[in-house]
Design a protein around this motif. Structure first.
Motif, PDB file in Angstrom:
ATOM      1  N   GLN A 150      -0.248 -16.416  -2.089  1.00 15.67           N
ATOM      2  CA  GLN A 150      -1.207 -15.354  -1.801  1.00 15.67           C
ATOM      3  C   GLN A 150      -0.679 -14.449  -0.690  1.00 15.67           C
ATOM      4  N   ARG A 151       0.099 -15.006   0.245  1.00 18.30           N
ATOM      5  CA  ARG A 151       0.699 -14.168   1.288  1.00 18.30           C
ATOM      6  C   ARG A 151       1.713 -13.209   0.665  1.00 18.30           C
ATOM      7  N   ILE A 152       2.452 -13.686  -0.336  1.00 25.33           N
ATOM      8  CA  ILE A 152       3.378 -12.799  -1.054  1.00 25.33           C
ATOM      9  C   ILE A 152       2.589 -11.693  -1.767  1.00 25.33           C
ATOM     10  N   ALA A 153       1.460 -12.091  -2.352  1.00 24.61           N
ATOM     11  CA  ALA A 153       0.631 -11.098  -3.055  1.00 24.61           C
ATOM     12  C   ALA A 153       0.087 -10.052  -2.073  1.00 24.61           C
ATOM     13  N   ILE A 154      -0.219 -10.493  -0.859  1.00 20.12           N
ATOM     14  CA  ILE A 154      -0.694  -9.555   0.162  1.00 20.12           C
ATOM     15  C   ILE A 154       0.439  -8.596   0.554  1.00 20.12           C
ATOM     16  N   ALA A 155       1.647  -9.151   0.723  1.00 20.97           N
ATOM     17  CA  ALA A 155       2.801  -8.301   1.043  1.00 20.97           C
ATOM     18  C   ALA A 155       3.029  -7.287  -0.077  1.00 20.97           C
ATOM     19  N   ARG A 156       2.902  -7.749  -1.325  1.00 23.37           N
ATOM     20  CA  ARG A 156       3.084  -6.852  -2.468  1.00 23.37           C
ATOM     21  C   ARG A 156       2.046  -5.729  -2.449  1.00 23.37           C
ATOM     22  N   ALA A 157       0.822  -6.073  -2.055  1.00 23.27           N
ATOM     23  CA  ALA A 157      -0.236  -5.060  -2.014  1.00 23.27           C
ATOM     24  C   ALA A 157       0.043  -3.998  -0.958  1.00 23.27           C
ATOM     25  N   LEU A 158       0.913  -4.326   0.005  1.00 22.19           N
ATOM     26  CA  LEU A 158       1.156  -3.400   1.111  1.00 22.19           C
ATOM     27  C   LEU A 158       2.442  -2.588   0.969  1.00 22.19           C
ATOM     28  N   ILE A 159       3.257  -2.923  -0.025  1.00 26.00           N
ATOM     29  CA  ILE A 159       4.587  -2.310  -0.112  1.00 26.00           C
ATOM     30  C   ILE A 159       4.517  -0.789  -0.268  1.00 26.00           C
ATOM     31  N   ASN A 160       3.460  -0.319  -0.904  1.00 28.70           N
ATOM     32  CA  ASN A 160       3.296   1.130  -1.086  1.00 28.70           C
ATOM     33  C   ASN A 160       2.614   1.817   0.085  1.00 28.70           C
ATOM     34  N   GLU A 161       2.367   1.059   1.143  1.00 25.24           N
ATOM     35  CA  GLU A 161       1.639   1.587   2.297  1.00 25.24           C
ATOM     36  C   GLU A 161       0.344   2.264   1.862  1.00 25.24           C
ATOM     37  N   PRO A 162      -0.521   1.489   1.207  1.00 28.21           N
ATOM     38  CA  PRO A 162      -1.755   2.052   0.657  1.00 28.21           C
ATOM     39  C   PRO A 162      -2.761   2.384   1.759  1.00 28.21           C
ATOM     40  N   SER A 163      -3.730   3.229   1.447  1.00 28.91           N
ATOM     41  CA  SER A 163      -4.777   3.479   2.431  1.00 28.91           C
ATOM     42  C   SER A 163      -5.911   2.480   2.267  1.00 28.91           C
ATOM     43  N   VAL A 164      -5.965   1.822   1.109  1.00 29.67           N
ATOM     44  CA  VAL A 164      -7.014   0.818   0.912  1.00 29.67           C
ATOM     45  C   VAL A 164      -6.443  -0.407   0.198  1.00 29.67           C
ATOM     46  N   VAL A 165      -6.895  -1.570   0.649  1.00 28.80           N
ATOM     47  CA  VAL A 165      -6.532  -2.824  -0.024  1.00 28.80           C
ATOM     48  C   VAL A 165      -7.816  -3.425  -0.579  1.00 28.80           C
ATOM     49  N   LEU A 166      -7.790  -3.753  -1.864  1.00 29.50           N
ATOM     50  CA  LEU A 166      -8.952  -4.316  -2.537  1.00 29.50           C
ATOM     51  C   LEU A 166      -8.649  -5.753  -2.933  1.00 29.50           C
ATOM     52  N   GLY A 167      -9.513  -6.662  -2.544  1.00 28.05           N
ATOM     53  CA  GLY A 167      -9.294  -8.068  -2.869  1.00 28.05           C
ATOM     54  C   GLY A 167     -10.477  -8.643  -3.625  1.00 28.05           C
TER      55      GLY A 167
END
Ligand SMILES: Nc1ncnc2c1ncn2[C@@H]1O[C@H](COP(=O)(O)OP(=O)(O)OP(=O)(O)O)[C@@H](O)[C@H]1O
Ligand SMILES: [Mg+2]
Length: 250
Positions: A150-167
């Motif tokens: 799940q930490r890898i999945a969180i890193a993946r969610a951030l790679i694009n430097e998004p303005s919002v993260v949805l979980g």
């Protein structure tokens, strides 16, 4: 700034007497690096809300604005583009690709966006460090614990430097202690990067540690409350890096 705004959203499935109002006139605005929890019983519309907010689903009626862009007027390909650039998703079942290494999984969202590969790799390495998994870059998901995946999945969610993260219940498949660690990680990312985080959870204790709790019942937004304190109940000075001292597998 408003990162995400839902304006009189309706999502209806089926027709006639069989119609399910998965979302029934839901309005909500979040931004400025807020950390929200969405709670409600099974079937109350949480996933539907998140999928509309993430521009994965087109609502039956109403508008979704992302960074003040009205997504309703966009073509599917422009919506996909916006999604890729502005939104990071974290799912309950992680959705890592089993044949790819941790590093390759983190880089996956960039596969179609081109750009500088070397810069992306450097960013991915920094993210690996940020989630406490330096040294696991070449591990496959099957060689990682649930919490690590799940930490890898969180890193993946951030790679694009998004303005919002949805979980969508991203802590649903790990033990309570690991879930608390992941929440702290999300909180830190939220604070340090100013990323708006919207977290669907059935865990009220966890919800209490966000800034704001939004409650759905039968597709309607029935409560929207701050958790207390200007930035919610969590204390930024609470302690060291959350995974420090967490044994491998945590
Ligand atoms: N594709 C679909 N077709 C028809 N009905 C659907 C569809 N997706 C969701 N629904 C219905 O919409 C309602 C809301 O579903 P949703 O998945 O948003 O609930 P949820 O709050 O995420 O529930 P859970 O906590 O169980 O994940 C439910 O009654 C569900 O049966
Ligand atoms: Mg759901």
């Amino acid at each position: 700034m408003t990162t995400i705004a839902l304006d009189h959203l309706h999502m209806h499935y089926g027709t006639g007497a069989q119609v399910v109002r998965a979302l029934d006139d839901v309005s909500l605005a979040a931004g400025g690096g807020e950390f929200l929890a969405v709670v409600g019983r099974s079937g109350s519309g949480k996933t539907t809300l998140l999928d509309c907010a993430g521009v994965l689903l087109r609502p039956t009626a109403g508008r979704v604005l992302l960074d003040d862009v009205d997504t309703a007027t966009l073509t599917d390909s422009r919506r996909a583009d916006l999604r890729a650039r502005r939104i990071g998703f974290i799912f309950q079942a992680f959705h890592l690709l089993p044949a790819l290494s941790a590093m390759e999984n983190i880089l996956l969202p960039l596969r179609y966006s081109g750009g500088d590969r070397r810069a992306a790799r450097i960013r991915a390495e920094a993210l690996l460090e940020e989630v406490g998994l330096t040294g696991r870059a070449h591990h496959r998901p099957s060689e990682l614990s649930g919490g690590e995946q799940q930490r890898i999945a969180i890193a993946r969610a951030l790679i694009n430097e998004p303005s919002v993260v949805l979980g969508d219940e991203p802590m649903g498949e790990v033990d309570t202690e690991t879930a608390a660690t992941l929440l702290q990680l999300l909180r830190r990312i939220n604070r340090e990067r100013g990323v708006t985080v919207v977290l669907v959870t059935h865990d009220l204790e966890m919800a209490q540690r966000t800034d704001r709790i939004v409650r759905l019942r039968d597709g309607r937004l029935v409560a929207d409350e701050l958790t207390g304190g200007p930035r919610g109940g969590d204390d930024p000075a609470r302690g060291p890096v959350p995974w420090a001292g967490v044994p491998d597998g945590g």
